[in-house]
Design a protein around this motif. Structure first.
Motif, PDB file in Angstrom:
ATOM      1  N   UNK A 100       0.801  -1.223   0.000  1.00  0.00           N
ATOM      2  CA  UNK A 100       0.000   0.000   0.000  1.00  0.00           C
ATOM      3  C   UNK A 100       0.836   1.277   0.000  1.00  0.00           C
ATOM      4  N   UNK A 101       2.107   1.173   0.305  1.00  0.00           N
ATOM      5  CA  UNK A 101       2.975   2.353   0.306  1.00  0.00           C
ATOM      6  C   UNK A 101       3.503   2.597  -1.098  1.00  0.00           C
ATOM      7  N   UNK A 102       4.000   3.781  -1.327  1.00  0.00           N
ATOM      8  CA  UNK A 102       4.539   4.112  -2.638  1.00  0.00           C
ATOM      9  C   UNK A 102       6.061   4.110  -2.643  1.00  0.00           C
ATOM     10  N   UNK A 103       6.676   3.484  -1.652  1.00  0.00           N
ATOM     11  CA  UNK A 103       8.130   3.433  -1.578  1.00  0.00           C
ATOM     12  C   UNK A 103       8.717   2.575  -2.684  1.00  0.00           C
ATOM     13  N   UNK A 104       9.979   2.785  -2.975  1.00  0.00           N
ATOM     14  CA  UNK A 104      10.618   2.083  -4.094  1.00  0.00           C
ATOM     15  C   UNK A 104      10.778   0.585  -3.840  1.00  0.00           C
ATOM     16  N   UNK A 105      10.827   0.155  -2.566  1.00  0.00           N
ATOM     17  CA  UNK A 105      11.026  -1.257  -2.285  1.00  0.00           C
ATOM     18  C   UNK A 105       9.740  -2.030  -2.093  1.00  0.00           C
ATOM     19  N   UNK A 106       8.614  -1.388  -2.268  1.00  0.00           N
ATOM     20  CA  UNK A 106       7.347  -2.039  -1.974  1.00  0.00           C
ATOM     21  C   UNK A 106       6.877  -2.919  -3.125  1.00  0.00           C
ATOM     22  N   UNK A 107       5.884  -3.749  -2.838  1.00  0.00           N
ATOM     23  CA  UNK A 107       5.405  -4.748  -3.784  1.00  0.00           C
ATOM     24  C   UNK A 107       3.952  -4.493  -4.156  1.00  0.00           C
ATOM     25  N   UNK A 108       3.522  -5.165  -5.202  1.00  0.00           N
ATOM     26  CA  UNK A 108       2.124  -5.081  -5.635  1.00  0.00           C
ATOM     27  C   UNK A 108       1.267  -5.983  -4.759  1.00  0.00           C
ATOM     28  N   UNK A 109      -0.016  -5.659  -4.625  1.00  0.00           N
ATOM     29  CA  UNK A 109      -0.911  -6.535  -3.858  1.00  0.00           C
ATOM     30  C   UNK A 109      -1.100  -7.878  -4.568  1.00  0.00           C
ATOM     31  N   UNK A 110      -1.613  -8.840  -3.823  1.00  0.00           N
ATOM     32  CA  UNK A 110      -1.939 -10.148  -4.380  1.00  0.00           C
ATOM     33  C   UNK A 110      -3.357 -10.051  -4.958  1.00  0.00           C
ATOM     34  N   UNK A 111      -3.549 -10.552  -6.172  1.00  0.00           N
ATOM     35  CA  UNK A 111      -4.863 -10.522  -6.807  1.00  0.00           C
ATOM     36  C   UNK A 111      -5.407 -11.939  -6.930  1.00  0.00           C
ATOM     37  N   UNK A 112      -6.713 -12.073  -6.740  1.00  0.00           N
ATOM     38  CA  UNK A 112      -7.377 -13.375  -6.773  1.00  0.00           C
ATOM     39  C   UNK A 112      -8.660 -13.246  -7.577  1.00  0.00           C
ATOM     40  N   UNK A 113      -8.867 -14.157  -8.507  1.00  0.00           N
ATOM     41  CA  UNK A 113     -10.114 -14.166  -9.276  1.00  0.00           C
ATOM     42  C   UNK A 113     -11.138 -14.975  -8.498  1.00  0.00           C
ATOM     43  N   UNK A 114     -12.009 -14.280  -7.793  1.00  0.00           N
ATOM     44  CA  UNK A 114     -13.031 -14.947  -7.005  1.00  0.00           C
ATOM     45  C   UNK A 114     -13.418 -14.118  -5.795  1.00  0.00           C
ATOM     46  N   UNK A 115     -14.284 -14.691  -5.001  1.00  0.00           N
ATOM     47  CA  UNK A 115     -14.846 -13.996  -3.842  1.00  0.00           C
ATOM     48  C   UNK A 115     -13.818 -13.833  -2.731  1.00  0.00           C
ATOM     49  N   UNK A 116     -14.058 -12.836  -1.907  1.00  0.00           N
ATOM     50  CA  UNK A 116     -13.164 -12.530  -0.789  1.00  0.00           C
ATOM     51  C   UNK A 116     -13.047 -13.710   0.177  1.00  0.00           C
ATOM     52  N   UNK A 117     -14.139 -14.392   0.456  1.00  0.00           N
ATOM     53  CA  UNK A 117     -14.111 -15.536   1.375  1.00  0.00           C
ATOM     54  C   UNK A 117     -13.214 -16.655   0.839  1.00  0.00           C
ATOM     55  N   UNK A 118     -13.268 -16.889  -0.465  1.00  0.00           N
ATOM     56  CA  UNK A 118     -12.414 -17.915  -1.070  1.00  0.00           C
ATOM     57  C   UNK A 118     -10.942 -17.493  -1.037  1.00  0.00           C
ATOM     58  N   UNK A 119     -10.684 -16.217  -1.275  1.00  0.00           N
ATOM     59  CA  UNK A 119      -9.315 -15.700  -1.215  1.00  0.00           C
ATOM     60  C   UNK A 119      -8.757 -15.832   0.197  1.00  0.00           C
ATOM     61  N   UNK A 120      -9.578 -15.526   1.181  1.00  0.00           N
ATOM     62  CA  UNK A 120      -9.146 -15.631   2.577  1.00  0.00           C
ATOM     63  C   UNK A 120      -8.839 -17.078   2.943  1.00  0.00           C
TER      64      UNK A 120
END
Length: 144
Positions: free
Chosen positions: A43-63
């Motif tokens: 969530x930060x914009x720093x140079x060492x940060x990473x992209x979020x994890x993306x999941x095709x499906x519902x939040x409950x399944x991702x969790x």
């Protein structure tokens, strides 16, 4: 030799007893990383940060999938669990130092879930890249 042993034991006890910093959700995001270089976030914009994890499906399944990945890793404890939030403690193998890892799951467009994360060491200034390596591993395991 005895002084070194006592110093080592003191460091281990201090590393294991440090209370967690203020963590959690601030508005609709995770709190910012501290100014120390022992934190990685999607969530930060720093140079060492990473992209979020993306999941095709519902939040409950991702969790559910994320919890499966977390439980497959050694020395982990899920400390807090909500519908859209997880807080996990990871302990180092040698001294048992604690890193606090948070995950925020949000439903995105087109039935996709975005998993933001923040992984930070409780103690010290540098983590020698441990938090970034951990999150790369979590991301890779989640993608399988």
């Amino acid at each position: 030799m005895k002084k070194r042993y006592l110093l080592l034991c003191s460091l281990v006890l201090v590393g294991c007893s440090v209370t967690p910093p203020e963590l959690g959700i601030s508005g609709e995001s995770l709190k910012d990383c501290p100014v120390t270089p022992n934190c990685i976030s999607s969530m930060n914009n720093g140079s060492g940060d990473m992209a979020p994890i993306l999941f095709s499906g519902a939040r409950a399944d991702a969790k559910e999938k994320l919890l499966s990945v977390i439980h497959s890793l050694p020395r982990t404890t899920v400390v807090e669990e909500r519908d859209n939030y997880l807080r996990v403690e990871f302990r180092s193998q040698l001294f048992g130092f604690v890193d606090d890892v948070e995950f925020l799951l949000s439903q995105a467009q087109s039935n996709k879930t975005k998993i933001d994360f923040r992984s930070a060491s409780r103690l010290g200034l540098s983590d020698l890249g441990a938090n970034k390596a951990r999150m790369k591993r979590v991301t890779a395991l989640f993608a399988k």
